[in-house]
Every structure is written in C-alpha cells, then in structure tokens.
Design a protein around this motif. Structure first.
Motif: not given
Length: 139
Positions: A112-116, A122-124
């Motif tokens: 996932s792009n670091k700015v997202r 969400f993924y956490d």
C-alpha cells in the motif's frame, strides 16, 4: 472494464497519480491476458443494480519459502469513495483470504502506498502487519 479503470485512477497515489488512462483500448490486451492467466483473478463488488463498487486482483505466486507453498498477493484494492465505510473492502479482503486459504497459500500479502494512511488503518484492522520495507523502480 471502464468502471474498474475509473476506480484505479481515482485511487491512484504517489508516482501513479495521473498515469492511469481511461482509454479502454489501451488496457484491452492486458485485461484479456490477466483473465486468461490461471495464477490470477480480478474481482468486482457489485450493488443490486450491477454498479461496480469495488475491485481487487489476486495473484498466486510460486516460491521456495514456507516449504514451497504459494503466496497470495492482493493488488489494486479499491472501493468507490461514495461507498467506503459500508464493509465492501472488508468483504473483498475476506474473499481474498478465503481464496488464499483454499489454495494452501502460506501468506496473504499486499503493498500500500505510504501516503494512504486510511488504507493502512484498514489493513491493520483486518489483521495485516506491516512487516517489510518495500522498494520499487518505475520503468
């Protein structure tokens, strides 16, 4: 196909911003090749009227780690902005996990792009751990 391309363009971050075209002809061969590839699939989440609300693709990668079990890699996870918070992303990721388990994958991974930052939260919440530092080289 256009609905998927619109989701990708709307969700672009970092170096990809402005690089995605909405020209379906530019993607036709790629879509055909992906759909014919046995190691990957593209999925869409639809509402009752058939409107595309989300999309993701999953790849099964062969590898030697984890006793040679495949890895499942999720890419291009996008939900329409006006449909976020409705559980669509969670349902897509649960579906991806079901597919990965059915394929005896050792791991379900994604980048996932670091700015997202919202995507990272969400993924956490879904139990993913930020375990590696990724590197990319734009070609």
């Amino acid at each position: 196909m256009l609905a998927i391309l619109e989701l990708l363009a709307a969700g672009a971050a970092g170096a990809r911003v402005g690089r995605d075209s909405l020209d379906e002809d530019a993607y036709r061969d790629s879509f055909a090749a992906m759909l014919a590839a046995p190691e990957m699939e593209v999925f869409v989440a639809l509402d009752a009227e058939g409107t595309v609300l989300g999309t993701y693709q999953i790849h099964f990668l062969k590898g030697l780690a984890y006793n040679g079990r495949p890895r499942a890699e999720v890419e291009s996870v996008h939900t329409r902005a006006d449909s976020r918070g409705m559980g669509i992303g969670g349902q897509m990721m649960a579906h991806a996990e079901e597919l990965a388990r059915a394929a005896n994958a050792c791991i379900l991974q994604l980048t996932s792009n670091k700015v997202r930052i919202d995507a990272h939260r969400f993924y956490d919440r879904l139990g993913f751990e930020q375990s590696h530092l990724g590197f990319k080289k734009l070609l």
